[in-house]
Design an enzyme around this catalytic site. Structure first.
Site, PDB file in Angstrom:
ATOM      1  N   ILE A  14      -5.016   4.172   6.483  1.00 51.27           N
ATOM      2  CA  ILE A  14      -6.281   4.672   7.016  1.00 51.27           C
ATOM      3  C   ILE A  14      -7.151   4.998   5.813  1.00 51.27           C
ATOM      4  O   ILE A  14      -6.625   5.236   4.718  1.00 51.27           O
ATOM      5  CB  ILE A  14      -6.046   5.927   7.900  1.00 51.27           C
ATOM      6  CG1 ILE A  14      -7.292   6.298   8.708  1.00 51.27           C
ATOM      7  CG2 ILE A  14      -5.570   7.101   7.074  1.00 51.27           C
ATOM      8  CD1 ILE A  14      -7.042   7.406   9.748  1.00 51.27           C
ATOM      9  N   CYS A  15      -8.468   4.957   5.994  1.00 48.12           N
ATOM     10  CA  CYS A  15      -9.343   5.273   4.857  1.00 48.12           C
ATOM     11  C   CYS A  15      -9.284   6.772   4.569  1.00 48.12           C
ATOM     12  O   CYS A  15      -9.924   7.573   5.264  1.00 48.12           O
ATOM     13  CB  CYS A  15     -10.775   4.830   5.137  1.00 48.12           C
ATOM     14  SG  CYS A  15     -11.860   5.167   3.743  1.00 48.12           S
ATOM     15  N   ALA A  16      -8.492   7.144   3.559  1.00 46.32           N
ATOM     16  CA  ALA A  16      -8.296   8.563   3.256  1.00 46.32           C
ATOM     17  C   ALA A  16      -9.613   9.223   2.844  1.00 46.32           C
ATOM     18  O   ALA A  16      -9.839  10.398   3.130  1.00 46.32           O
ATOM     19  CB  ALA A  16      -7.248   8.732   2.156  1.00 46.32           C
ATOM     20  N   HIS A  73       0.847  -1.190   0.000  1.00 43.47           N
ATOM     21  CA  HIS A  73       0.000   0.000   0.000  1.00 43.47           C
ATOM     22  C   HIS A  73       0.886   1.244   0.000  1.00 43.47           C
ATOM     23  O   HIS A  73       1.872   1.296   0.724  1.00 43.47           O
ATOM     24  CB  HIS A  73      -0.899  -0.017   1.244  1.00 43.47           C
ATOM     25  CG  HIS A  73      -2.180   0.726   1.053  1.00 43.47           C
ATOM     26  ND1 HIS A  73      -2.272   2.080   1.224  1.00 43.47           N
ATOM     27  CD2 HIS A  73      -3.409   0.318   0.676  1.00 43.47           C
ATOM     28  CE1 HIS A  73      -3.515   2.459   0.978  1.00 43.47           C
ATOM     29  NE2 HIS A  73      -4.228   1.410   0.641  1.00 43.47           N
TER      30      HIS A  73
END
Lengths: 140, 140
Positions: free
Chosen positions: A121-123, A67
Site C-alpha cells: 500500500i502507498c505508505a 517489496h
C-alpha cells in the site's frame, strides 16, 4: 536534474539514479533506458508503466514479492532501502508498539500465505491506523 | 537441496537461494516461483528461460546492462558478487597486467558505446586470451 541531463546519462548512471524507482528491480530502469530520449517527465513515467505492463502476471507478482513487508524485518533490522524507510517512517510504521508490530506480522504472514505476495500500500498516503484496517479488510 | 525442498521454499527463501541466477535480477527468481512445483532441475531451468523469453527486447537488454563488465571496476574495486568473482577469477581476469586491464577497459567502453550493453561471455568457459580476442572480433 533536467531532462537533457537525464537523456544524456549512460545506462550505468541511469540505473544508479533511477534503479530503485521499482524497489529492488533495477532491470526496469535498465530496460526503460532503451526508450530515451524522453520528451518529458510524464514520458519517463509512462515508459516505466509501459514496461511493467509488458510483463507476464508472474513478473508483476515478482515485483511485489521483492517489496519489503510493511513494518517487517527489514524495517526492524535496519536493512530497508532509504526510500522505503522514509515512506514507512512517514506512515508511523517505525514507532509501532510491540503489540502493533506482532499484529502487523501476523496479518502480513496470513496475507502472503493467501495471495503469494506481500501486502503493498502507498505508505506515504496512509498512516498506521488505515494501513492495519486495510490489511484486515483485504483478508476479510 | 533436493527438489522437494526447493518446491517447499517460501518466495523469500526461494529468492534468497536463486535470486542471483540472473545477476542483479532477483525479479526473475521471484517470478519463476509462480511456476512451482518444479518437476525436475531441467523444469526449473526451463522456467527461467521461459520467463526471460517473455521479456520485450528492452528487458533482455536490461539484463545485460546489469551484468558487470569483464575485468571492470567491480572486479578491480572488489564489489563483484561472489558468483561473478569466481567466474572471472577462473578465466584469469583477476591477474591481468596493467596493460591488459587498460586494453580490456578501452574495448569494453567501445563495445558499450556501439551496442548499448556490455560485452558478456561465459567466463567459466574461456580464458583471458580468448575473451580479449572475441571482444576484438565482435567490434571488428
Amino acid at each position: 536534474m533536467d531532462l537533457a541531463s537525464v537523456n544524456s546519462l549512460s545506462y550505468e548512471d541511469f540505473v544508479e539514479v533511477f534503479g530503485n524507482v521499482v524497489e529492488k528491480c533495477p532491470i526496469v530502469a535498465a530496460a526503460v533506458w532503451s526508450r530515451r530520449p524522453f520528451s518529458s517527465l510524464a514520458d519517463l513515467e509512462a515508459s516505466y508503466n509501459d514496461f511493467i505492463d509488458t510483463l507476464p502476471e508472474s513478473g508483476k507478482e515478482g515485483i511485489l514479492r521483492l517489496h519489503p513487508d510493511l513494518a517487517g524485518r527489514d524495517l526492524q533490522g535496519g536493512t530497508l532501502t532509504r526510500e522505503s524507510r522514509e515512506e514507512q517512517g512517514k506512515a508511523g510504521l517505525d514507532t509501532l508498539t510491540t503489540l502493533e508490530v506482532s499484529r502487523m506480522a501476523r496479518l502480513n504472514t496470513e496475507y502472503k500465505g493467501h495471495f503469494g505476495f506481500p501486502f503493498v500500500i502507498c505508505a506515504r498516503m496512509n498512516d498506521k491506523v488505515t494501513i492495519l484496517r486495510q490489511l484486515e479488510e483485504r483478508l476479510g
